[in-house]
Design a protein around this motif. Structure first.
Motif, PDB file in Angstrom:
ATOM      1  N   ASP A  95       0.835  -1.204   0.000  1.00 37.42           N
ATOM      2  CA  ASP A  95       0.000   0.000   0.000  1.00 37.42           C
ATOM      3  C   ASP A  95       0.870   1.255   0.000  1.00 37.42           C
ATOM      4  N   ASP A  96       1.919   1.233   0.807  1.00 39.58           N
ATOM      5  CA  ASP A  96       2.825   2.381   0.883  1.00 39.58           C
ATOM      6  C   ASP A  96       3.513   2.605  -0.467  1.00 39.58           C
ATOM      7  N   ALA A  97       3.942   1.525  -1.084  1.00 33.85           N
ATOM      8  CA  ALA A  97       4.588   1.635  -2.395  1.00 33.85           C
ATOM      9  C   ALA A  97       3.601   2.185  -3.427  1.00 33.85           C
ATOM     10  N   GLN A  98       2.359   1.728  -3.368  1.00 35.99           N
ATOM     11  CA  GLN A  98       1.327   2.203  -4.291  1.00 35.99           C
ATOM     12  C   GLN A  98       1.102   3.707  -4.102  1.00 35.99           C
ATOM     13  N   LYS A  99       1.010   4.142  -2.847  1.00 41.42           N
ATOM     14  CA  LYS A  99       0.796   5.565  -2.570  1.00 41.42           C
ATOM     15  C   LYS A  99       1.962   6.392  -3.096  1.00 41.42           C
ATOM     16  N   ARG A 100       3.170   5.884  -2.877  1.00 49.43           N
ATOM     17  CA  ARG A 100       4.343   6.626  -3.354  1.00 49.43           C
ATOM     18  C   ARG A 100       4.347   6.701  -4.880  1.00 49.43           C
ATOM     19  N   ALA A 101       4.004   5.598  -5.517  1.00 49.71           N
ATOM     20  CA  ALA A 101       3.977   5.576  -6.979  1.00 49.71           C
ATOM     21  C   ALA A 101       2.929   6.566  -7.491  1.00 49.71           C
ATOM     22  N   GLU A 102       1.751   6.574  -6.862  1.00 53.75           N
ATOM     23  CA  GLU A 102       0.708   7.504  -7.272  1.00 53.75           C
ATOM     24  C   GLU A 102       1.163   8.951  -7.084  1.00 53.75           C
ATOM     25  N   GLN A 103       1.892   9.205  -5.997  1.00 50.45           N
ATOM     26  CA  GLN A 103       2.400  10.559  -5.749  1.00 50.45           C
ATOM     27  C   GLN A 103       3.418  10.955  -6.814  1.00 50.45           C
ATOM     28  N   PHE A 104       4.274  10.000  -7.205  1.00 47.19           N
ATOM     29  CA  PHE A 104       5.251  10.286  -8.264  1.00 47.19           C
ATOM     30  C   PHE A 104       4.537  10.604  -9.579  1.00 47.19           C
ATOM     31  N   VAL A 105       3.489   9.842  -9.880  1.00 51.40           N
ATOM     32  CA  VAL A 105       2.735  10.085 -11.112  1.00 51.40           C
ATOM     33  C   VAL A 105       2.082  11.463 -11.055  1.00 51.40           C
ATOM     34  N   THR A 106       1.490  11.798  -9.911  1.00 47.15           N
ATOM     35  CA  THR A 106       0.854  13.108  -9.745  1.00 47.15           C
ATOM     36  C   THR A 106       1.888  14.224  -9.912  1.00 47.15           C
ATOM     37  N   ASP A 107       3.049  14.044  -9.284  1.00 44.34           N
ATOM     38  CA  ASP A 107       4.108  15.058  -9.401  1.00 44.34           C
ATOM     39  C   ASP A 107       4.557  15.201 -10.858  1.00 44.34           C
ATOM     40  N   ALA A 108       4.694  14.079 -11.546  1.00 46.37           N
ATOM     41  CA  ALA A 108       5.124  14.110 -12.944  1.00 46.37           C
ATOM     42  C   ALA A 108       4.081  14.823 -13.801  1.00 46.37           C
ATOM     43  N   LYS A 109       2.797  14.518 -13.575  1.00 50.67           N
ATOM     44  CA  LYS A 109       1.729  15.176 -14.345  1.00 50.67           C
ATOM     45  C   LYS A 109       1.738  16.675 -14.093  1.00 50.67           C
ATOM     46  N   THR A 110       1.932  17.064 -12.849  1.00 48.89           N
ATOM     47  CA  THR A 110       1.979  18.489 -12.497  1.00 48.89           C
ATOM     48  C   THR A 110       3.133  19.164 -13.225  1.00 48.89           C
ATOM     49  N   GLN A 111       4.276  18.522 -13.234  1.00 39.73           N
ATOM     50  CA  GLN A 111       5.447  19.090 -13.899  1.00 39.73           C
ATOM     51  C   GLN A 111       5.213  19.210 -15.404  1.00 39.73           C
ATOM     52  N   VAL A 112       4.621  18.181 -15.996  1.00 43.02           N
ATOM     53  CA  VAL A 112       4.328  18.214 -17.431  1.00 43.02           C
ATOM     54  C   VAL A 112       3.342  19.337 -17.734  1.00 43.02           C
ATOM     55  N   THR A 113       2.337  19.500 -16.896  1.00 38.89           N
ATOM     56  CA  THR A 113       1.355  20.569 -17.090  1.00 38.89           C
ATOM     57  C   THR A 113       2.036  21.933 -17.028  1.00 38.89           C
ATOM     58  N   LYS A 114       2.937  22.102 -16.068  1.00 37.14           N
ATOM     59  CA  LYS A 114       3.642  23.381 -15.951  1.00 37.14           C
ATOM     60  C   LYS A 114       4.461  23.657 -17.205  1.00 37.14           C
ATOM     61  N   VAL A 115       5.174  22.641 -17.654  1.00 32.07           N
ATOM     62  CA  VAL A 115       6.034  22.824 -18.824  1.00 32.07           C
ATOM     63  C   VAL A 115       5.199  23.083 -20.075  1.00 32.07           C
ATOM     64  N   THR A 116       4.130  22.306 -20.267  1.00 34.57           N
ATOM     65  CA  THR A 116       3.319  22.472 -21.478  1.00 34.57           C
ATOM     66  C   THR A 116       2.527  23.770 -21.448  1.00 34.57           C
ATOM     67  N   SER A 117       2.152  24.232 -20.263  1.00 36.95           N
ATOM     68  CA  SER A 117       1.416  25.497 -20.207  1.00 36.95           C
ATOM     69  C   SER A 117       2.338  26.667 -20.523  1.00 36.95           C
ATOM     70  N   LYS A 118       3.617  26.535 -20.254  1.00 34.85           N
ATOM     71  CA  LYS A 118       4.570  27.591 -20.561  1.00 34.85           C
ATOM     72  C   LYS A 118       5.015  27.524 -22.017  1.00 34.85           C
ATOM     73  N   ALA A 119       4.859  26.383 -22.647  1.00 34.63           N
ATOM     74  CA  ALA A 119       5.345  26.192 -24.014  1.00 34.63           C
ATOM     75  C   ALA A 119       4.742  27.192 -24.998  1.00 34.63           C
ATOM     76  N   PRO A 120       3.404  27.390 -25.041  1.00 30.80           N
ATOM     77  CA  PRO A 120       2.860  28.350 -26.009  1.00 30.80           C
ATOM     78  C   PRO A 120       3.425  29.756 -25.785  1.00 30.80           C
ATOM     79  N   THR A 121       3.586  30.145 -24.529  1.00 30.13           N
ATOM     80  CA  THR A 121       4.131  31.463 -24.231  1.00 30.13           C
ATOM     81  C   THR A 121       5.564  31.543 -24.741  1.00 30.13           C
ATOM     82  N   THR A 122       6.321  30.504 -24.486  1.00 34.48           N
ATOM     83  CA  THR A 122       7.715  30.478 -24.923  1.00 34.48           C
ATOM     84  C   THR A 122       7.799  30.489 -26.434  1.00 34.48           C
ATOM     85  N   VAL A 123       6.949  29.710 -27.096  1.00 32.57           N
ATOM     86  CA  VAL A 123       6.936  29.681 -28.560  1.00 32.57           C
ATOM     87  C   VAL A 123       6.527  31.040 -29.106  1.00 32.57           C
TER      88      VAL A 123
END
Length: 171
Positions: A95-123
């Motif tokens: 369960d702990d490993a699952q929670k950590r994995a889900e947190q990593f996925v959430t963090d990765a999605k957040t980071q991707v969203t930040k990067v992709t939201s800045k992309a149009p502005t940067t372009v």
């Protein structure tokens, strides 16, 4: 200062006197008293050994009784309890490993969203820079129109030679 010979002679005299006094010392020794002391020590040792043996025998009997009272069902319950505990721990780890994995996925999605939201502005900013650079760059100089030369003598068009046909091969 005493010589070595004098020192040795003094030691030999002392030993001789001790040996001469030995019969007197032996006469003073009470053999009966020594015998009593030895018997007392022996009885104490026997008592201690007997007590230790009795304690050991009692513990051995308790162990045998406990071994006889153990049933297969008791062992099975103990093993089942142990297995359940280990299973619970494993589930908690999973369960702990699952929670950590889900947190990593959430963090990765957040980071991707930040990067992709800045992309149009940067372009858009990059496009603006290119546009500004292009507009601020001076246009290349235009070539002056070429002067028309006097008409040259016309050349006759070249005649084309008729194509030669290759003879057909015999089969």
């Amino acid at each position: 200062m005493t010589t070595i010979t004098e020192t040795i002679n003094a030691q030999v005299k002392s030993i001789v006197e001790d040996v001469k006094a030995l019969p007197e010392t032996l006469k003073k020794v009470d053999v009966a008293e020594l015998q009593k002391q030895a018997q007392g020590l022996a009885q104490t040792a026997v008592g201690t050994a007997t007590t230790a043996y009795a304690d050991l025998a009692k513990k051995g009997e308790e162990l045998v009784a406990k071994a006889k009272s153990i049933k297969v069902e008791d062992i099975k319950k103990t093993v089942d309890t142990g297995v359940e505990d280990v299973t619970k721990q494993a589930k908690n780890f999973a369960d702990d490993a699952q929670k950590r994995a889900e947190q990593f996925v959430t963090d990765a999605k957040t980071q991707v969203t930040k990067v992709t939201s800045k992309a149009p502005t940067t372009v858009r900013k990059a496009a603006e820079k290119v546009d500004t650079t292009v507009k601020s760059t001076p246009e290349p100089a235009k070539k002056a129109p070429a002067k028309k030369a006097a008409p040259a003598a016309k050349k006759a068009p070249a005649k084309k030679a008729p194509a030669k046909k290759a003879p057909a091969k015999k089969a």
